[in-house]
Write an enzyme that holds these catalytic residues in place. Structure first.
Site, PDB file in Angstrom:
ATOM      1  N   GLN A 230      23.739   3.317  -1.731  1.00  0.00           N
ATOM      2  CA  GLN A 230      22.912   2.215  -1.249  1.00  0.00           C
ATOM      3  C   GLN A 230      23.627   1.436  -0.148  1.00  0.00           C
ATOM      4  OE1 GLN A 230      21.390   1.319  -5.743  1.00  0.00           O
ATOM      5  NE2 GLN A 230      20.979  -0.324  -4.311  1.00  0.00           N
ATOM      6  N   ARG A 377      18.043  -4.043  -9.860  1.00  0.00           N
ATOM      7  CA  ARG A 377      16.883  -4.597  -9.173  1.00  0.00           C
ATOM      8  C   ARG A 377      16.879  -6.115  -9.261  1.00  0.00           C
ATOM      9  NH1 ARG A 377      10.865  -1.862  -9.009  1.00  0.00           N
ATOM     10  NH2 ARG A 377      10.370  -2.742  -7.000  1.00  0.00           N
ATOM     11  N   CYS A 378      18.020  -6.696  -8.949  1.00  0.00           N
ATOM     12  CA  CYS A 378      18.090  -8.144  -8.984  1.00  0.00           C
ATOM     13  C   CYS A 378      19.277  -8.608  -8.183  1.00  0.00           C
ATOM     14  CB  CYS A 378      18.140  -8.652 -10.421  1.00  0.00           C
ATOM     15  SG  CYS A 378      19.730  -9.122 -11.073  1.00  0.00           S
ATOM     16  N   GLU A 747      12.631  -7.501  -5.764  1.00  0.00           N
ATOM     17  CA  GLU A 747      13.098  -7.690  -7.136  1.00  0.00           C
ATOM     18  C   GLU A 747      12.412  -8.809  -7.904  1.00  0.00           C
ATOM     19  OE1 GLU A 747      17.539  -6.215  -5.836  1.00  0.00           O
ATOM     20  OE2 GLU A 747      17.029  -8.314  -5.732  1.00  0.00           O
TER      21      GLU A 747
END
Ligand code: FAD
Lengths: 791, 291
Positions: A230, A377-378, A747
């Site tokens: 990522q 996802r945060c 998110e």
């Protein structure tokens, strides 16, 4: 559900250009829906070898010996790598993104089940796996520590005896806010509401597992690593630092990535071993982990044991918040988070509410479990924070006999208070929380629903209405406060418009499915008037894109999106000069409408952006450099603070504890929506993940430290079948500091929704006195709560 | 994931299948839908030396109405049961259970007989078969024998087939009077195995009393288990809420669930009780709806 207007209430560009506000179909989907994506496992190089990793079957043990002779003798096996060999090259350990160390291949002890112990390199992936069964490791088992409470208890066995000066299992200790002011507020409170709950360990579980193809050219020393990353640029720098390789010779390519969700932010031992093996053998080495390997050894998320208290006055105003966290870090402290903040951005826990005092204490413990603590996802522990405050607020309303919605309305930060300085040091950029909440309540017809709930209760049916009015903090940095291993959290965009008016945009971030190839093209389309379809977006190749910190924590649009807007504007100004040259007018006399410049007052005298692009290469103004390209590095002045209200309606089966979601309403405010369809997709995905967390999803361990949840039959990922139908809506409060008013949205729904689902179940049982059930809300836990409450 | 190496053939006749099994001996396994066997091989929990794929054998995908029973051939897929009108009109519990098995992809491939042979205590079919008092037809090079389902299921992942034998078909008796059945399953998500499953079947006599009863449970014992005492509670009695509650409690007593990640023992017992009652209510309504 589509947006048709930006903040000004109209679209700037026609559909042919497809700028901001258009639900342009995703450019990348052409190849994805044809099955023509190109993932790491699709990479095939001449002479490529295959690697498989032997993992520890036990959670905590001394390694007495490793016998690799039979494995090495198997036909097709090229090499067996152990920690001893790695240590010879000073690669047995590597740094984590939190500044701790992590074993690449175990040398002394194994510290969690699934830890990397040895690796086989073979001519065929089947042979590599067959050989794993021929490596014999002699373990001397040690007691396994499977909870942070156990880890912190007196006399607990020391897990990190490798670390000098480490006398106990404490991984970190951190605090935020003002203790004295907070304690004083609590002393004066009329009522104190408390909640103790666990946000369980979960796993981002991207559909594509992690892997790499490492290709070291022995002649030139060039190292090319195709990697599920990522953050390819940051990873290249880490590789340069860890392995001492010259950075210009390292090229990391993240091809198509099949989902990341934070799981592909860390550097994993497998990448390092594959690269070392390629270096030693002189041939490309592919390593792709299995589903089980991904679930048991790569970055987990959450695992926060939380205590929270709210101090209230007699009118129901919140005076202060106090929380205490004990986090389960696993064997290595490997949270991916900004250096300054040891508990990520958990201190955003004061939420959407206005009160002057808060104090957060966080401690983390080493346990015999997989490392991680990634931001699933945060934005760095915002999920845990949002969950804590939204659960607390809902309980506070019950305890003082107020409606949970009205309690929130009373305590919300008001629109005129922005920019709002929070007691833990954040500066919220913009918000209008009550409008979003009222909208959600209107959609669900809240008052009618409360009546229906009362009637159902009278018949013995349990209906619950839960909500969460979350505020997120996304888009790190500014670089003053936010860095990863010292790398400042800016991002970059490089834009080149070619002679025929087509453009290539190169970014330092990396899509894993978020639709960057479309969204960022739309920003250029908006700013330069070039049709979005004429813009190619390139990411993920460190040789061919400008430096950036990568895609996670909802930072791509806030940071790289801003960089894209800024470089587009720079090029537009240059284009204006070229247009002036072509129209033989002064640049100041030109007006712009998307796609063309024209002479003020005489719109027939115009040139298109395509004319300008051609002229940039064929007829540039004498005092200008030819060409039309540039790069912009954007250091955001602040984070962005998306928010919204989610409302969930459930019915609980009183006999079995099963529960069903009848409705799920999500009103999101992420500022200006660039591609409304993609935004809706992001929100639906997050709502699904929140649903998973609330209902089913957790990774647990038995007393020996065996991981329960090592495949998709045990670790449950919901499909479209069981996921509720979502009803989406929006409000639009632009970010005042972002060039196009956008906030991150990737998110929001994962962060905001778990509390809404859980609050709904609690609401169904609140009249019985139930105030907490730990996630996931498995039917047996709900059933037990009912049994305990009703005796 | 990568299974260890194995040999493979795909004969086109039952005779060849049986001959190959006889020749390859202990290490050979039948491959039907592959929906249990292949995952076990991928995880290296099973490593057969030889797979005899029966999918190319013609004429094993029948669902036939025979005197007194419905015969289901070895290559009938779960999804064939979902679609079968014959099953729909003769065995409600089967029709009920079929859509609960796994997900559509697995149902298109997995077979009823493979599932029965596999004897996974979390598998759904064997409970339905127990409630219906089905019979398994086993075939080997030496001939055929008919095995009552209660004798076929030996223990978890263990059936009573002899080496060289395959399941050729399963025979599901038809109701002799007004009958009905149900399958109630608690799963965590689509495609999940049962946390608790209960199959029920009832037949009513002319007097409205319960003439026959079948109750069997999934995932709460070391194998799919008949709740014989619960059946006894029902037979000869007039159906009532009270009676069904009593049967539910008797079934719960016959269950031996374990506390695990899916839930506690105590709760699972409660679910067995509630589900048995609910299943019986459905079965009764179906039976009563018949003229
Ligand atoms: C994701 C997933 C979810 C599932 N969920 C469920 C569920 O909810 N409920 C449920 O009941 N099942 C479930 N299953 C299992 C599924 O129903 C299988 O199809 C079934 O258990 C086995 O049937 P098969 O035809 O696939 O057998 P195979 O996998 O081919 O074989 C299984 C075993 O039976 C033997 N065998 C097969 N056929 C014969 C035969 N004719 N004679 C002798 N031996 C034979 C094989 O040798 C092997 O040992 C699930 C499977 C998957 C992959």
């Amino acid at each position: 559900m589509t947006t048709t207007a930006d903040q000004v209430g109209h679209l700037h560009t026609p559909p042919e250009i497809g700028g901001i506000g258009h639900s342009v179909r995703r450019h990348e989907d052409d190849r994805f829906i044809q099955g023509a994506g190109n993932y790491v496992d699709d990479i095939e190089l001449p002479g490529m070898l295959h690697m498989a990793i032997l993992r520890s079957p036990v959670a905590h043990a001394k390694i007495l010996s490793i016998d690799t002779s039979e494995a090495t003798a198997l036909e097709g096996v090229v090499a067996v790598v152990t920690g001893e060999l790695m240590a010879e090259h000073n690669l047995a350990w590597m740094p984590t993104l939190s500044g701790d160390t992590q074993a690449v291949l175990a040398t002394d002890k194994v510290r969690f089940q699934g830890q990397e112990v040895a690796a086989v390199i073979a001519t065929h992936p089947y042979i590599a796996r067959d050989a794993l069964g021929l490596i014999f490791v002699d373990y001397e088992e040690l007691p396994a520590i499977t909870s942070p409470q156990q880890a912190m208890a007196d006399g607990a066995v020391l897990i990190r005896d490798d670390k000098e000066g480490q006398a106990d299992n404490l991984a970190y200790e951190w605090e935020s806010g003002d203790k004295d002011v907070t304690d004083r507020a609590f002393a004066e409170a009329d009522k104190i509401v408390s909640l103790e709950t666990h946000y369980p360990r979960s796993h981002p579980s991207p559909l594509e597992t992690c892997g790499a193809v490492a290709d070291v050219d022995p002649a030139s020393g060039q190292v090319t690593i195709y990697m599920t990353s990522q953050a390819p640029h940051a990873h290249r720098t880490v590789f340069a630092l860890v392995a001492g390789l010259p950075e210009q010779n390292i090229r990391i390519i993240s091809p198509d990535i099949g989902g990341g969700f934070g799981n592909k932010v860390p550097v994993y031992p497998g990448y390092v071993i594959a690269t070392a093996a390629s270096l030693l053998i002189g041939k490309p080495v592919k390593w792709v982990e299995s589903r089980t390997e991904n679930l048991i050894s790569t970055g987990f998320a959450r695992d926060y044991h939380m205590k929270g208290e709210l101090a209230l006055n007699s009118e129901g105003r919140i005076l202060a918040l106090r929380t205490e966290i004990l986090s389960d870090q696993g064997a290595f402290f490997a949270d991916a988070q900004p250096t300054k903040f040891k508990a990520g951005l958990f201190h955003i826990v004061t939420g959407s509410y206005d009160y002057p005092a808060a104090h957060v204490v966080a401690r983390g413990a080493y346990t015999n479990k997989a490392p991680g603590g990634v931001a699933y996802r945060c934005s760095f522990r915002v999920t845990e924070a949002s969950y804590m405050i939204e659960r607390l607020v809902q309980n506070a309303a019950y305890d003082i006999g107020m409606d949970p919605a009205e309690f929130r309305a009373l305590n919300f930060i008001k629109p005129e208070q922005f920019p709002y300085h929070s007691p833990t040091g954040f500066v919220y950029d913009s918000g209008d929380y009550e409008t979003a909440m009222r909208k959600a309540l209107g959609i669900v017809d809240y008052e009618a629903l409360r009546k229906e709930q009362a009637e159902a209760r009278a018949e013995g049916r349990l209906i619950g209405i839960g909500m969460a009015s979350f505020t997120e903090v996304v888009g790190a940095g500014n670089s003053k406060d936010y860095d990863i291993l010292g790398l400042k959290m800016f991002d970059s965009a490089e834009l080149r418009v070619h002679p025929t008016g087509k453009a290539i945009l190169k970014l330092g971030v990396k899509s894993q499915g978020q639709g960057h190839e479309t969204t960022f093209a739309q920003i250029v389309a908006e700013e330069l008037g070039i049709p979005a379809g004429d813009i190619k977006v390139l990411e993920g190749d460190t040789d061919n894109t400008p430096y950036g910190l990568g895609t996670y924590a909802s930072r791509s649009t806030p940071v790289a999106g801003a960089a894209t807007a800024m470089i587009s504007r720079t090029l537009r100004e240059k284009a204006r000069k070229i247009a002036a040259h072509l129209l033989e007018a002064s640049a100041d006399d030109l007006d712009w409408e998307p796609g063309k410049f024209f002479v003020k007052g005489s719109p027939e005298q115009s040139v298109t952006i395509q004319d300008v692009a051609f002229a940039a290469y064929t007829n540039p103004p004498p005092d200008e450099q030819p060409g039309l390209e540039g790069v912009h590095y954007y250091d955001p002045p602040n984070m962005t603070y998306p928010f919204g209200t989610y409302v969930v309606v459930v019915e609980v089966d009183a006999e079995t504890g099963e529960w069903n979601v009848d409705r799920m309403i999500a009103v999101d405010d992420c500022g200006v929506r660039i591609n409304p369809m993609i935004v809706d997709g992001q929100i639906m995905g997050g709502l699904t993940e929140g649903f998973a967390a609330a209902t089913n999803q957790f990774i647990t361990f038995d007393d020996e430290g065996n991981c329960i949840g090592s495949n998709f039959m045990d670790y449950l990922v919901p499909t479209a079948w069981e996921t509720p139908r979502f009803e989406l809506d929006e409000t639009v409060t632009p970010s005042p500091h972002h060039p196009i008013g956008a906030k991150g949205v990737g998110e929001s729904a994962t962060v905001g929704s778990p509390a809404a689902y859980v609050n709904a179940v609690i609401d169904a049982l609140a009249h019985l006195g139930v105030r907490n059930i730990d996630m996931p809300l498995l039917p047996d836990r709900v059933w037990s709560a009912i049994q305990n409450a009703t005796g | 994931m990568y299974p260890p190496a194995f040999n493979y053939s795909a004969p086109t006749s039952v005779e060849e299948v049986l001959a190959t099994l006889a020749k390859e001996g202990e290490g050979a396994r039948v491959l039907a839908g592959g929906q249990s066997l292949i995952p076990m091989m991928k995880l290296r929990l099973a490593s057969p030396s030889y797979l005899v794929d029966i999918n190319d054998v013609d004429g094993l995908d029948y669902i036939t109405d025979v005197n007194g029973h419905v015969a289901i051939g070895a290559l009938v897929r779960h999804n064939d049961i979902v679609k079968s009108e014959l099953i729909g009109s003769t065995n409600h519990a089967m029709t009920d259970a079929a859509p609960w098995i796994a997900d559509p992809i697995v149902r298109n491939r997995g077979t009823v007989c493979g599932s029965i042979a596999h004897c996974d205590p979390e598998g759904d079919w064997n409970s339905v078969m127990l409630a219906a008092r089905a019979e398994v037809v086993a075939q080997s090079a030496a001939g055929e024998r008919v095995i009552p389902i209660d004798d076929f299921i030996v223990d978890f992942f263990t059936n009573s087939l002899e080496p060289g034998e395959i399941v050729k078909e399963v025979r599901v008796p038809k109701y002799t009077g007004r009958g009905g059945g149900a399958y109630v399953k608690l799963e965590r998500k689509i495609g999940d195995y049962a946390t608790v499953g209960v199959a029920t079947q009832l037949e009513l006599g002319d007097d409205g009393k319960i003439a026959k009863a079948g109750i069997a449970m999934t995932a709460v014992n070391s194998k799919n288990t008949r709740a014989a005492a619960a059946e006894q509670v029902l037979v000869g009695e007039t159906p009532s809420d009270e009676l069904f509650r009593e049967a539910g409690n008797a079934a719960a007593q016959a269950s031996e669930p374990e506390t695990n990640v899916r839930g506690t023992e105590e709760w699972k017992r409660e679910v067995v009780s509630v589900y048995t009652r609910r299943g019986l209510e459905t079965a009764l309504a179906q039976a009563q709806a018949q003229a």
